[in-house]
Design an enzyme around this catalytic site. Structure first.
Site, PDB file in Angstrom:
ATOM      1  N   HIS A 404       0.829  -1.210   0.000  1.00 14.57           N
ATOM      2  CA  HIS A 404       0.000   0.000   0.000  1.00 14.57           C
ATOM      3  C   HIS A 404       0.867   1.265   0.000  1.00 14.57           C
ATOM      4  O   HIS A 404       0.697   2.149  -0.852  1.00 14.57           O
ATOM      5  CB  HIS A 404      -0.910  -0.034   1.237  1.00 14.57           C
ATOM      6  CG  HIS A 404      -1.781   1.166   1.403  1.00 14.57           C
ATOM      7  ND1 HIS A 404      -3.136   1.131   1.164  1.00 14.57           N
ATOM      8  CD2 HIS A 404      -1.519   2.447   1.802  1.00 14.57           C
ATOM      9  CE1 HIS A 404      -3.664   2.325   1.382  1.00 14.57           C
ATOM     10  NE2 HIS A 404      -2.699   3.137   1.787  1.00 14.57           N
ATOM     11  N   GLU A 405       1.785   1.338   0.960  1.00 14.20           N
ATOM     12  CA  GLU A 405       2.584   2.561   1.086  1.00 14.20           C
ATOM     13  C   GLU A 405       3.537   2.752  -0.085  1.00 14.20           C
ATOM     14  O   GLU A 405       3.799   3.877  -0.516  1.00 14.20           O
ATOM     15  CB  GLU A 405       3.340   2.577   2.411  1.00 14.20           C
ATOM     16  CG  GLU A 405       2.441   2.587   3.645  1.00 14.20           C
ATOM     17  CD  GLU A 405       1.442   3.735   3.663  1.00 14.20           C
ATOM     18  OE1 GLU A 405       1.697   4.775   3.017  1.00 14.20           O
ATOM     19  OE2 GLU A 405       0.396   3.589   4.326  1.00 14.20           O
ATOM     20  N   HIS A 408       1.739   4.377  -2.840  1.00 14.64           N
ATOM     21  CA  HIS A 408       1.853   5.832  -2.703  1.00 14.64           C
ATOM     22  C   HIS A 408       3.207   6.308  -3.231  1.00 14.64           C
ATOM     23  O   HIS A 408       3.300   7.317  -3.943  1.00 14.64           O
ATOM     24  CB  HIS A 408       1.748   6.237  -1.237  1.00 14.64           C
ATOM     25  CG  HIS A 408       0.365   6.231  -0.674  1.00 14.64           C
ATOM     26  ND1 HIS A 408      -0.690   6.890  -1.258  1.00 14.64           N
ATOM     27  CD2 HIS A 408      -0.139   5.650   0.453  1.00 14.64           C
ATOM     28  CE1 HIS A 408      -1.776   6.721  -0.532  1.00 14.64           C
ATOM     29  NE2 HIS A 408      -1.480   5.977   0.515  1.00 14.64           N
ATOM     30  N   HIS A 411       3.279   6.360  -6.923  1.00 12.23           N
ATOM     31  CA  HIS A 411       2.474   7.478  -7.430  1.00 12.23           C
ATOM     32  C   HIS A 411       3.303   8.763  -7.390  1.00 12.23           C
ATOM     33  O   HIS A 411       3.367   9.519  -8.370  1.00 12.23           O
ATOM     34  CB  HIS A 411       1.209   7.612  -6.576  1.00 12.23           C
ATOM     35  CG  HIS A 411       0.154   8.486  -7.176  1.00 12.23           C
ATOM     36  ND1 HIS A 411      -1.089   8.623  -6.610  1.00 12.23           N
ATOM     37  CD2 HIS A 411       0.145   9.289  -8.279  1.00 12.23           C
ATOM     38  CE1 HIS A 411      -1.823   9.447  -7.345  1.00 12.23           C
ATOM     39  NE2 HIS A 411      -1.091   9.867  -8.353  1.00 12.23           N
TER      40      HIS A 411
END
Length: 618
Positions: A404-405, A408, A411
């Protein structure tokens, strides 16, 4: 000394994580980040802070120059961009160092100085938006046509003109900016109360003494022994409940501040202000809440399935977190990196190469420690690698959090690579899509690798729990924010007791208390004080919209739908170059429509169908 990640470390542990034998050995990933890409030392940070303070008069001196010519506008905006990047580096460094140890006085002082700088900096540039808006659309359009260099500032100029109605005078904006540190102080109080000053209870669990702080609570609430879970919930929320009045004051101040600012800026409500600032139709928020309420029978079906699989005579709030199927495997950081790389292969070779590069940058703070903030986050500064903050526990949840991180992180890395500084920063509305899409891809990958009935049931159960936690729970949080802000707008007093009453009713509605699905014990209605996201109003609903969008994109990519991967990667690389709602529409998804939310609920029903079929099979 920090070591960068060796290429072997990116693949080691994959066979271990899937239950096989390890074929290679690799050095462990560094677990403490290197902040040298920002500042070589705290002393350098302090020097940079003083230098920016000294330059603030130069920014103020630009007032009145932006409208002289297209070239003057370009020079002024370029100067302001450079100053903003300097400020962002200072802010991020101070925030990240404090989160690693909230007890450290030097960290607290640095964070305080960053807060003071925030007020002084934004006060010095508060004249900018009113001055741009005074130019008017026609003059700005003429400047853009005359000076090609203004192209990188075009989105800022468009957005500034759009918000003219909600911008106050330069003097008023300056005063509000100067008060920024005071207005945000209640969040700082909450952080220190929770992470540094609370005397957390100590429990003996499985013969071991455990200090029940936020991080340990997140782990122990999954315990297989129901009596332990109840003990953990009672002790944890009992500790929080001692400060109900204080948490009520701090969060109440945030809600009141938000409500007052909406009135000052001529918005009909606080939620309209929050969404309008990023051109997100309020219909997105309202449709989400309505569709989640419509989908509650599916959530209640999941709870009944959970009760059946756990063999419980009834269901309480402390029965939500233990895995439906137990798994004894543990995962190192290297395992998490390997699995994340394997799961994201459908995103293509370029994505994989950039992910490996970011992992090698040694910008991850990975393990729990006393005084360290709980949870996980990613923060980024243009021109530096993304920084990832974790509390890795070695379970599959930690692997999912890793994916998940670093979603980020990717992105941030993709937007920084493709965009100039002025349009690299992306909206909160799309911020959770890349991270949640990585979780979806990981879940699908792990399910595809599962070779036994037990492993398949574990992955199905985990996927169901993620939908409960990310879609239904976050939407419930979003409804809590709506209700508290509505109460403030009506002039109701928002103390801790009232917060608990509002939250308790939502807990009962969402978990089927009246229908006998799950019993909500009154003590656990203190949970609202545990959620730090409420100090960033109208943030949490975006987890629910993001998981909805992430499932849409991931399903299309995994199905090899023509153009799906390119549309998704273009969305990430776009940063903030297009308004977020429109960026999603450009990628083929309308988040104001009920359709994507209904598709998610239907997916949850299909997962339960698969799980029940497996359970019924010999």
């Amino acid at each position: 000394m920090n070591r960068s990640l060796s290429p072997r470390a990116l693949i080691v542990g994959l066979t271990l994580a899937l239950g096989g034998a390890a074929a290679v050995h690799a050095d462990p990933l560094p677990t403490t980040w290197n902040l040298a890409p920002l500042y070589a030392s705290p002393a350098d940070w302090e020097s940079a802070r003083k230098a920016l303070l000294a330059d603030l008069p130069k920014l103020t001196a630009l007032k009145g120059t932006l409208g002289k010519s297209a070239q003057s506008l370009l020079a002024g905006l370029d100067t302001l961009s450079a100053a903003n990047l300097r400020f962002e580096r200072l802010r991020v460094y101070a925030s990240m160092t404090q989160s690693t140890d909230n007890r450290d006085a030097a960290n607290q002082q640095r964070s305080n100085l960053a807060g003071q700088l925030d007020g002084e900096y934004h006060s010095a540039i508060a004249w900018v938006e009113p001055e741009i808006q005074a130019l008017g659309e026609a003059r700005v359009a003429a400047f853009l046509k005359a000076e090609p260099g203004l192209k990188r500032h075009a989105e800022h100029l468009r957005n500034s003109l759009r918000q003219a109605r909600h911008t106050l005078s330069a003097e008023t904006e300056g005063a509000l900016a100067a008060l920024g540190p005071v207005r945000s102080a209640t969040g700082d109080v909450r952080t220190l109360l929770f992470n540094a000053d609370t005397r957390w209870p100590e429990l003996t669990v499985d013969g071991k003494a455990e200090r029940l702080d936020g991080t340990k609570y997140g782990l122990l609430r999954q315990h297989a022994d129901r009596a332990v879970r109840k003990q953990v919930f009672d002790a944890f929320f009992g500790a929080i409940g001692q400060y109900e009045n204080t948490y009520g004051v701090t969060l109440g101040n945030v809600v009141q501040d938000d409500t007052t600012m909406a009135k000052l800026r001529r918005y009909p409500s606080a939620v309209a202000m929050s969404l309008g600032a990023e051109e997100i139709p309020e219909a997105v928020y309202r449709t989400l809440v309505a569709e989640v309420r419509r989908g509650l029978p599916t959530l209640h079906r999941y709870f009944k399935l959970r009760q059946k699989m756990l063999g419980l005579p009834d269901l309480h709030y402390y029965d939500i977190y233990p895995a439906l199927v137990t798994q004894t495997k543990t995962y190192s950081l290297e395992d998490a990196a390997a699995l994340t790389l394997a799961a994201t292969q459908p995103l293509g070779a370029d994505y994989q190469a950039l992910l490996k590069q970011t992992l090698q940058a040694n910008t991850m703070h990975a393990l729990p420690a006393p005084g360290k903030s709980g949870g996980a986050y990613q923060d980024g500064v243009y021109g530096a690698p993304p920084f990832v903050f974790l509390n890795h526990q070695g379970d599959f949840e930690s692997v999912s959090t890793f994916a998940h991180e670093w979603g980020h992180g990717m992105h941030t890395a993709m937007a920084n690579r493709a965009q100039p500084y002025e349009t690299a920063s992306y909206s909160l509305f799309v911020a959770e899509i890349a991270s949640t899409a990585n979780e979806v891809l990981l879940s699908q990958y792990m399910l595809g690798q599962a070779s036994s009935k037990q492993d398949k049931l574990f992955q199905l159960g985990y996927a169901l729990e993620r939908l409960r936690g990310t879609f239904f729970r976050q939407a419930m949080f979003g409804e809590f924010e709506l209700n508290t802000h509505d109460a403030a707008a009506k002039g109701e007093a928002l103390n801790g007791k009232r917060m608990t009453e509002i939250y308790c009713q939502l807990l009962k509605d969402y978990h089927g208390d009246a229908a006998g699905v799950m019993k909500i014990d009154p003590l656990y209605c203190q949970e609202w004080a545990f959620i730090p996201h409420f100090y960033r109003p109208f943030y949490v609903y975006q987890y629910a919209t993001s998981v909805t969008a992430a499932l849409h994109f991931a399903d299309d990519i995994l199905a090899a739908k023509p153009g799906a991967r390119d549309n998704y990667l273009k969305l990430l690389a776009g940063g903030g170059s297009v308004a977020p709602y429109q960026a999603l529409k450009n990628a083929g998804l309308d988040m104001a429509s009920p359709a994507p939310y209904r598709a998610l609920v239907q997916r949850m029903d299909r997962l339960m169908d698969d799980m029940e079929a497996l359970l019924a099979a010999p």
